[in-house]
Write a protein that holds these residues in place. Structure first.
Motif, mmCIF file in Angstrom:
data_model
loop_
_atom_site.group_PDB
_atom_site.id
_atom_site.type_symbol
_atom_site.label_atom_id
_atom_site.label_comp_id
_atom_site.label_asym_id
_atom_site.label_seq_id
_atom_site.Cartn_x
_atom_site.Cartn_y
_atom_site.Cartn_z
ATOM 1 N N GLY A 192 0.822 -1.207 0.000
ATOM 2 C CA GLY A 192 0.000 0.000 0.000
ATOM 3 C C GLY A 192 0.853 1.254 0.000
ATOM 4 N N GLU A 193 0.217 2.378 -0.282
ATOM 5 C CA GLU A 193 0.952 3.635 -0.404
ATOM 6 C C GLU A 193 1.551 4.111 0.911
ATOM 7 N N LEU A 194 0.961 3.712 2.023
ATOM 8 C CA LEU A 194 1.462 4.146 3.328
ATOM 9 C C LEU A 194 2.020 2.991 4.149
ATOM 10 N N ALA A 195 2.299 1.864 3.506
ATOM 11 C CA ALA A 195 2.793 0.693 4.229
ATOM 12 C C ALA A 195 4.149 0.952 4.880
ATOM 13 N N VAL A 196 5.055 1.612 4.171
ATOM 14 C CA VAL A 196 6.403 1.842 4.709
ATOM 15 C C VAL A 196 6.374 2.754 5.938
ATOM 16 N N PRO A 197 5.756 3.952 5.871
ATOM 17 C CA PRO A 197 5.738 4.779 7.089
ATOM 18 C C PRO A 197 4.967 4.133 8.232
ATOM 19 N N PHE A 198 3.925 3.347 7.907
ATOM 20 C CA PHE A 198 3.170 2.734 8.997
ATOM 21 C C PHE A 198 3.952 1.604 9.658
ATOM 22 N N TRP A 199 4.397 0.623 8.868
ATOM 23 C CA TRP A 199 5.030 -0.554 9.467
ATOM 24 C C TRP A 199 6.437 -0.273 9.957
ATOM 25 N N TRP A 200 7.212 0.464 9.187
ATOM 26 C CA TRP A 200 8.576 0.755 9.611
ATOM 27 C C TRP A 200 8.640 1.951 10.559
ATOM 28 N N GLY A 201 7.887 2.996 10.270
ATOM 29 C CA GLY A 201 7.946 4.182 11.111
ATOM 30 C C GLY A 201 7.183 4.046 12.412
ATOM 31 N N VAL A 202 5.897 3.638 12.313
ATOM 32 C CA VAL A 202 5.052 3.558 13.508
ATOM 33 C C VAL A 202 5.337 2.291 14.298
ATOM 34 N N VAL A 203 5.226 1.133 13.636
ATOM 35 C CA VAL A 203 5.280 -0.141 14.355
ATOM 36 C C VAL A 203 6.706 -0.506 14.770
ATOM 37 N N VAL A 204 7.632 -0.512 13.813
ATOM 38 C CA VAL A 204 8.993 -0.992 14.129
ATOM 39 C C VAL A 204 9.777 0.035 14.940
ATOM 40 N N VAL A 205 9.926 1.253 14.385
ATOM 41 C CA VAL A 205 10.767 2.255 15.047
ATOM 42 C C VAL A 205 10.055 2.903 16.233
ATOM 43 N N GLY A 206 8.762 3.199 16.086
ATOM 44 C CA GLY A 206 8.044 3.915 17.140
ATOM 45 C C GLY A 206 7.505 3.055 18.261
ATOM 46 N N LEU A 207 7.380 1.732 18.044
ATOM 47 C CA LEU A 207 6.806 0.864 19.073
ATOM 48 C C LEU A 207 7.706 -0.321 19.426
ATOM 49 N N LEU A 208 8.046 -1.145 18.427
ATOM 50 C CA LEU A 208 8.788 -2.366 18.721
ATOM 51 C C LEU A 208 10.199 -2.088 19.244
ATOM 52 N N LEU A 209 10.916 -1.168 18.622
ATOM 53 C CA LEU A 209 12.276 -0.869 19.069
ATOM 54 C C LEU A 209 12.305 -0.345 20.503
ATOM 55 N N PRO A 210 11.486 0.662 20.865
ATOM 56 C CA PRO A 210 11.455 1.074 22.276
ATOM 57 C C PRO A 210 11.019 -0.055 23.209
ATOM 58 N N LEU A 211 10.065 -0.885 22.760
ATOM 59 C CA LEU A 211 9.588 -1.980 23.600
ATOM 60 C C LEU A 211 10.702 -2.979 23.887
ATOM 61 N N VAL A 212 11.472 -3.333 22.865
ATOM 62 C CA VAL A 212 12.563 -4.296 23.050
ATOM 63 C C VAL A 212 13.595 -3.749 24.040
ATOM 64 N N VAL A 213 13.951 -2.487 23.897
ATOM 65 C CA VAL A 213 14.934 -1.885 24.807
ATOM 66 C C VAL A 213 14.376 -1.831 26.231
ATOM 67 N N GLU A 214 13.113 -1.458 26.377
ATOM 68 C CA GLU A 214 12.520 -1.381 27.715
ATOM 69 C C GLU A 214 12.422 -2.750 28.363
ATOM 70 N N VAL A 215 12.034 -3.757 27.594
ATOM 71 C CA VAL A 215 11.970 -5.125 28.143
ATOM 72 C C VAL A 215 13.352 -5.577 28.601
ATOM 73 N N TYR A 216 14.378 -5.268 27.805
ATOM 74 C CA TYR A 216 15.751 -5.641 28.181
ATOM 75 C C TYR A 216 16.175 -4.951 29.479
#
Length: 330
Positions: free
Chosen positions: A257-281
């Motif tokens: 989709g046209e907004l797949a990259v900003p949503f999945w990489w920007g919102v989900v991976v960088v904005g949520l998953l990356l902070p979550l992994v660091v916080e869990v660690y």
């Protein structure tokens, strides 16, 4: 394919700032109610103060952006005042939001003023009287601000959902998503302010309390990010099992989709998953070692910034995505 966007950066700027301010205000209220017996211990007042001081300004700035987007500033006044009795009987979402944001700003400023150190700002008897007055008003004002802050956070999702011609916005899950994201960005703003305003003075006990408050904020944020990821999953499940319009509209966010990259990489991976992994660690290391929680300075700055960036990008993707798609019929 070209798209005509009626709503641009002032709208997703408002949605982000209003959510952030409301989230910080909710955290301040809850921490103040829990007092020193809560998770923040002796530093509860400092955390509540940060939330109180952060809370009003983003909402006021966001409301200004909303007024700016209307094109004519006086039109905002007309929205709230004209046909008042009709709107009381049959309120529109825009009108309801206008009447809600006004008391939020007024009482929010009063609540923030109740946390200022008046004896240092105004030496002498006047400062002492203001300090005593603030101490008496702080808790009652928190009871006023809590429902206003929750309503403001919820309203950021309701505002979009009230437009039936945009199926991407017509999901009841969107309200939950924006509300949880508001709380998460509110906590992130307090985490960032807590780190930037703390000055070590060599007192080991005070330093220990600071790191304990950082642990409590990190734990709360970890839970909120986990909940936000769950709500995102529910958002796509709802789109999959509902009418064709919504299934069609959500494709703009899916891979390809046209907004797949900003949503999945920007919102989900960088904005949520990356902070979550660091916080869990960080939390797992603290639990495993049983020592005082101590996050690296760079992590204490980077984590909230990533969360705030992801929260802003979420609003951008939803606002733009909703305008890319329209109803196609069942």
């Amino acid at each position: 394919m070209e798209h005509h966007y009626m709503w641009s950066w002032p709208i997703y700027g408002y949605l982000f700032l209003a959510g952030l301010g409301a989230g910080a205000m909710v955290v301040s209220n809850v921490v103040l109610w829990r007092g020193p017996t809560g998770a923040f211990g002796p530093r509860y007042f400092d955390i509540a103060r940060l939330g109180a001081l952060i809370g009003p300004l983003p909402v006021i700035i966001g409301t200004g952006l909303l007024i700016f987007e209307l094109g004519r500033p006086f039109r905002a006044f007309n929205i709230m005042v004209s046909n008042f009795w009709f709107e009381v009987i049959s309120p529109s979402p825009m009108n309801f939001g206008g009447w809600m944001l006004l008391p939020y700003a007024v009482f929010g400023i009063l609540y923030a003023l109740a946390f200022l150190p008046w004896t240092r700002l105004v030496p002498g008897p006047t400062g002492e009287r203001l300090d005593r007055l603030s101490a008496r008003l702080r808790m009652p004002l928190s009871y006023v601000m809590a429902p206003l802050a929750v309503a403001t956070a919820v309203y950021t999702g309701v505002l979009l959902g009230a437009i039936p011609s945009r199926p991407l916005w017509n999901s009841p899950i969107l309200v939950a998503l924006f509300t949880v994201s508001a709380l998460s960005t509110g906590v992130a703003s307090i985490m960032l302010a807590n780190r930037l305003t703390y000055r070590a003075n060599g007192d080991r006990e005070e330093e220990r309390h600071f790191h304990s408050s950082g642990f409590a904020l990190t734990r709360a944020d970890m839970l909120l990010i986990s909940l936000e990821l769950l709500v995102i999953g529910m958002f796509f499940l709802y789109a999959q099992f509902t009418v064709a319009d919504v299934r069609y509209a959500v494709r703009v966010l899916l891979p390809g989709g046209e907004l797949a990259v900003p949503f999945w990489w920007g919102v989900v991976v960088v904005g949520l998953l990356l902070p979550l992994v660091v916080e869990v660690y960080l939390i797992a290391r603290r639990v495993r070692e049983g020592a005082t929680f101590h996050a690296p300075y760079a992590a204490e700055i980077a984590i909230p910034l990533l969360i705030l960036g992801g929260g802003f990008l979420l609003r951008y993707v939803i606002v733009i995505g909703g305008q890319m798609t329209g109803p196609i019929g069942i």
